[in-house]
Design a protein around this motif. Sequence first.
Motif, mmCIF file in Angstrom:
data_model
loop_
_atom_site.group_PDB
_atom_site.id
_atom_site.type_symbol
_atom_site.label_atom_id
_atom_site.label_comp_id
_atom_site.label_asym_id
_atom_site.label_seq_id
_atom_site.Cartn_x
_atom_site.Cartn_y
_atom_site.Cartn_z
ATOM 1 N N LEU A 71 0.836 -1.190 0.000
ATOM 2 C CA LEU A 71 0.000 0.000 0.000
ATOM 3 C C LEU A 71 0.872 1.241 0.000
ATOM 4 O O LEU A 71 1.739 1.410 0.860
ATOM 5 C CB LEU A 71 -0.911 0.004 1.229
ATOM 6 C CG LEU A 71 -1.858 1.190 1.364
ATOM 7 C CD1 LEU A 71 -2.839 1.226 0.196
ATOM 8 C CD2 LEU A 71 -2.606 1.124 2.691
ATOM 9 N N LEU A 132 -2.048 -4.066 -2.584
ATOM 10 C CA LEU A 132 -3.282 -3.297 -2.435
ATOM 11 C C LEU A 132 -3.325 -2.127 -3.403
ATOM 12 O O LEU A 132 -4.405 -1.712 -3.837
ATOM 13 C CB LEU A 132 -3.412 -2.794 -0.985
ATOM 14 C CG LEU A 132 -3.677 -3.861 0.083
ATOM 15 C CD1 LEU A 132 -3.775 -3.224 1.465
ATOM 16 C CD2 LEU A 132 -4.960 -4.634 -0.226
ATOM 17 N N ASP A 133 -2.162 -1.592 -3.735
ATOM 18 C CA ASP A 133 -2.127 -0.506 -4.720
ATOM 19 C C ASP A 133 -2.721 -0.943 -6.043
ATOM 20 O O ASP A 133 -3.469 -0.202 -6.685
ATOM 21 C CB ASP A 133 -0.679 -0.040 -4.943
ATOM 22 C CG ASP A 133 -0.176 0.814 -3.787
ATOM 23 O OD1 ASP A 133 -1.023 1.332 -3.028
ATOM 24 O OD2 ASP A 133 1.048 0.960 -3.649
ATOM 25 N N HIS A 134 -2.367 -2.141 -6.463
ATOM 26 C CA HIS A 134 -2.838 -2.621 -7.760
ATOM 27 C C HIS A 134 -4.336 -2.909 -7.737
ATOM 28 O O HIS A 134 -5.011 -2.748 -8.760
ATOM 29 C CB HIS A 134 -2.079 -3.886 -8.145
ATOM 30 C CG HIS A 134 -2.250 -4.289 -9.569
ATOM 31 N ND1 HIS A 134 -1.546 -3.710 -10.593
ATOM 32 C CD2 HIS A 134 -3.073 -5.206 -10.142
ATOM 33 C CE1 HIS A 134 -1.911 -4.256 -11.744
ATOM 34 N NE2 HIS A 134 -2.839 -5.162 -11.495
ATOM 35 N N ARG A 135 -4.858 -3.294 -6.593
ATOM 36 C CA ARG A 135 -6.285 -3.583 -6.495
ATOM 37 C C ARG A 135 -7.112 -2.317 -6.339
ATOM 38 O O ARG A 135 -8.201 -2.198 -6.905
ATOM 39 C CB ARG A 135 -6.543 -4.532 -5.320
ATOM 40 C CG ARG A 135 -5.854 -5.878 -5.456
ATOM 41 C CD ARG A 135 -6.313 -6.582 -6.712
ATOM 42 N NE ARG A 135 -5.597 -7.843 -6.896
ATOM 43 C CZ ARG A 135 -5.714 -8.616 -7.960
ATOM 44 N NH1 ARG A 135 -6.519 -8.231 -8.949
ATOM 45 N NH2 ARG A 135 -5.037 -9.742 -8.064
ATOM 46 N N LEU A 136 -6.610 -1.375 -5.567
ATOM 47 C CA LEU A 136 -7.387 -0.171 -5.290
ATOM 48 C C LEU A 136 -7.170 0.919 -6.328
ATOM 49 O O LEU A 136 -8.099 1.653 -6.672
ATOM 50 C CB LEU A 136 -7.024 0.369 -3.889
ATOM 51 C CG LEU A 136 -7.306 -0.582 -2.716
ATOM 52 C CD1 LEU A 136 -6.831 0.041 -1.409
ATOM 53 C CD2 LEU A 136 -8.786 -0.918 -2.644
ATOM 54 N N PHE A 137 -5.948 1.043 -6.797
ATOM 55 C CA PHE A 137 -5.612 2.123 -7.743
ATOM 56 C C PHE A 137 -4.874 1.534 -8.939
ATOM 57 O O PHE A 137 -3.654 1.694 -9.065
ATOM 58 C CB PHE A 137 -4.736 3.185 -7.063
ATOM 59 C CG PHE A 137 -5.243 3.607 -5.713
ATOM 60 C CD1 PHE A 137 -6.351 4.440 -5.607
ATOM 61 C CD2 PHE A 137 -4.624 3.164 -4.555
ATOM 62 C CE1 PHE A 137 -6.817 4.827 -4.358
ATOM 63 C CE2 PHE A 137 -5.090 3.549 -3.315
ATOM 64 C CZ PHE A 137 -6.189 4.376 -3.199
#
Length: 235
Positions: A71, A132-137
């Motif tokens: 993240l 989480l970066d790839h999933r959220l943004f």
Amino acid sequence: MRSRPLYDVVALLARLGVGIVFLAHGWQKIQVGVTATADGFARMDVPAPTAAAIYATFTELLGGLALIAGLGLPVAGTLLFLDMAGAFVFVHGGNGVFLVDQGQARGGFELVLVLGLASLLFAAGGGGRLTLDHRLFPRRAREAGEPEDSEEPWPPPVEETAPVPAAEPPVEETAPQPRSRRTRRKGKGSPEEGRDSLADPPADSAAPPRLAADIVNDDVRVAGRRKSRPPEGDH
């Protein structure tokens, strides 16, 4: 060509390892206390020891958690790299490579060098897609250097091929059959005398049928003319 799923798994393991080391160092500074950490920085001639102690403590603690979760990798990786760069310049750079050499603690720069460059790699987009970066943004992750999922999807999609239409049987082209030419009839009284036709005459052009009474009257007139004609020998 590298395999994207394999790279993502290896990048996750690398983030876990580096993140755990940072998390442990940050937690150690929390246990010792920020004030005691600042005093230790002051003895090592670190400028602004209190600010440096606060920055190092919370950057390593929260940055380690960020690496593990994936993240905010661009921000967390950059802050951790700056933390290790300061440790290299002000503390470990002049002590050689090894932390321990010939059984004595040297405090070399090998650890801060590896941790700092690994953090820089994660900040540049080397953290893989299991974050989480790839999933959220997803858009920000691609801008940071991560490839899109559509480059090498996993599992690879099955290519659908269009059904091949059945071949139609060839149409046999037949040559037009020539019309039979009617033979010319030479008999007298023939309705087709002197005519060479390729087709039957139209129905409206046919001669109207003669009645039986007309035929009888014609025969009577012909017989009367023959009786009234004198014999040829009388002339």
